[in-house]
Design a protein around this motif. Structure first.
Motif, PDB file in Angstrom:
ATOM      1  N   LYS A  16      10.108   8.262 -11.708  1.00  0.00           N
ATOM      2  CA  LYS A  16       9.186   9.182 -10.942  1.00  0.00           C
ATOM      3  C   LYS A  16       9.325  10.446 -10.456  1.00  0.00           C
ATOM      4  O   LYS A  16       8.884  11.472 -10.871  1.00  0.00           O
ATOM      5  N   ILE A 131       1.035   6.232  -2.591  1.00  0.00           N
ATOM      6  CA  ILE A 131       0.412   7.786  -2.881  1.00  0.00           C
ATOM      7  C   ILE A 131      -1.085   7.811  -3.395  1.00  0.00           C
ATOM      8  O   ILE A 131      -1.936   8.325  -2.813  1.00  0.00           O
ATOM      9  N   ARG A 186       5.514  -6.235   1.499  1.00  0.00           N
ATOM     10  CA  ARG A 186       5.288  -5.793   2.692  1.00  0.00           C
ATOM     11  C   ARG A 186       3.641  -5.745   2.912  1.00  0.00           C
ATOM     12  O   ARG A 186       3.005  -5.539   2.287  1.00  0.00           O
TER      13      ARG A 186
HETATM   14  O1  CDP Z   1      14.190   7.031  -5.534  1.00  0.00           O
HETATM   15  P1  CDP Z   1      13.830   5.630  -5.501  1.00  0.00           P
HETATM   16  O2  CDP Z   1      12.819   5.394  -6.275  1.00  0.00           O
HETATM   17  O3  CDP Z   1      15.046   4.775  -5.348  1.00  0.00           O
HETATM   18  O4  CDP Z   1      13.310   5.384  -4.041  1.00  0.00           O
HETATM   19  P2  CDP Z   1      12.353   6.588  -3.244  1.00  0.00           P
HETATM   20  O5  CDP Z   1      11.322   6.947  -3.744  1.00  0.00           O
HETATM   21  O6  CDP Z   1      13.439   7.730  -2.565  1.00  0.00           O
HETATM   22  O7  CDP Z   1      11.948   5.783  -1.952  1.00  0.00           O
HETATM   23  C1  CDP Z   1      13.055   5.226  -0.937  1.00  0.00           C
HETATM   24  C2  CDP Z   1      12.406   3.836  -0.260  1.00  0.00           C
HETATM   25  O8  CDP Z   1      11.373   4.432   0.633  1.00  0.00           O
HETATM   26  C3  CDP Z   1      11.582   2.975  -1.192  1.00  0.00           C
HETATM   27  O9  CDP Z   1      12.016   1.871  -1.449  1.00  0.00           O
HETATM   28  C4  CDP Z   1      10.181   2.525  -0.334  1.00  0.00           C
HETATM   29  O10 CDP Z   1      10.451   1.418   0.357  1.00  0.00           O
HETATM   30  C5  CDP Z   1      10.303   3.759   0.498  1.00  0.00           C
HETATM   31  N1  CDP Z   1       9.013   4.373   0.149  1.00  0.00           N
HETATM   32  C6  CDP Z   1       7.743   4.050   0.692  1.00  0.00           C
HETATM   33  O11 CDP Z   1       7.683   3.120   1.399  1.00  0.00           O
HETATM   34  N2  CDP Z   1       6.687   4.950   0.539  1.00  0.00           N
HETATM   35  C7  CDP Z   1       6.695   5.878  -0.245  1.00  0.00           C
HETATM   36  N3  CDP Z   1       5.524   6.739  -0.587  1.00  0.00           N
HETATM   37  C8  CDP Z   1       8.022   6.459  -0.752  1.00  0.00           C
HETATM   38  C9  CDP Z   1       8.948   5.664  -0.407  1.00  0.00           C
END
Ligand code: CDP
Length: 225
Positions: A16, A131, A186
């Motif tokens: 992403k 989102i 969750r």
């Molecule tokens: O980069 P990666 O995909 O590892 O994770 P990230 O997008 O940086 O997000 C870290 C954590 O934040 C995720 O595992 C979600 O638990 C949380 N998150 C969320 O709950 N809602 C979002 N819109 C973005 C992230």
């Protein structure tokens, strides 16, 4: 072309952020990494040695915490109370705590409010977990990016190695699985595709291919409006 909101959701390391960053640049849009905001909250909580399940402590922390995203050539700079924490928020410890803290409703409410403020003018590509479902259910174009979990673990392992962070691929894999499970199960804003999202499997795609595919979908959707 009308400036729209592009929502990109999906599990950890599905491609992403890198796709969103490049896509935003190619469209002349702002890229907003919503995950970085939850990561910054997690870092603030660790530094303050908070019990994240104590609502009073969390509310107090949120009232004292200023999180900003600044655009830079390399992507978003994450500024926590005036300090650049872009690197500090990328550790595996913060990944874990971000997943825990992001399941707390008052934290989400505050972050969603900030995310909506950042996109008031449109012309935004935002990536995260909710989102297309919660933050911008009205987004003109929504993508849900997935990839095979072993492929995702390889990508995250390489990212960590490139940053000089020591890692074990088996641990990276098991942490991704745990985080995906937490984020999906969750109660508040779980990770799931919006009904009108476009599913993109990036397991066998290069970054250039991903960006080209998303651009093509955006062009088609915008032309249809
Ligand atoms: O980069 P990666 O995909 O590892 O994770 P990230 O997008 O940086 O997000 C870290 C954590 O934040 C995720 O595992 C979600 O638990 C949380 N998150 C969320 O709950 N809602 C979002 N819109 C973005 C992230």
């Amino acid at each position: 072309m009308k400036k729209i909101i592009v929502a990109i959701d999906g599990p950890a390391a599905s491609g992403k952020s890198s796709t969103a960053r490049r896509l935003a640049r190619s469209l002349g849009y702002v890229y907003i990494d919503s995950g970085a905001m939850y990561r910054a909250c997690a870092l603030a909580a660790i530094r303050a040695q908070l019990d994240i399940y104590n609502t009073t402590e969390i509310l107090h922390m949120l009232s004292l915490t200023d999180i900003r995203l600044e655009q830079s050539e390399a992507g978003n700079k994450v500024i926590l109370n005036g300090e650049d924490v872009s690197e500090a928020i990328r550790s595996e410890e913060i990944s874990r705590l971000a997943s825990d803290i992001s399941a707390i409703p008052i934290v989400r409410d505050r972050m969603v409010e900030l995310q909506r403020q950042m996109a008031l003018e449109g012309g935004v590509v935002m990536d995260g977990r909710d989102i297309g479902t919660v933050v911008f259910p009205q987004a003109e174009v929504k993508f849900f990016m997935i990839a095979d979990v072993c492929e995702r673990a390889k990508r995250r392992f390489k990212e960590l190695q490139d940053k000089g962070i020591e890692a074990d691929i088996e641990i990276v894999l098991s942490e991704l699985r745990t985080r995906d499970e937490n984020d999906t199960n969750r109660k508040v804003a779980p990770l799931k595709p919006a009904p009108d999202s476009i599913l993109i499997d990036t397991s066998h795609l290069s970054l250039d291919e991903q960006v080209a595919i998303l651009r093509q979908h955006i062009k088609q959707r915008v032309e249809r409006q």
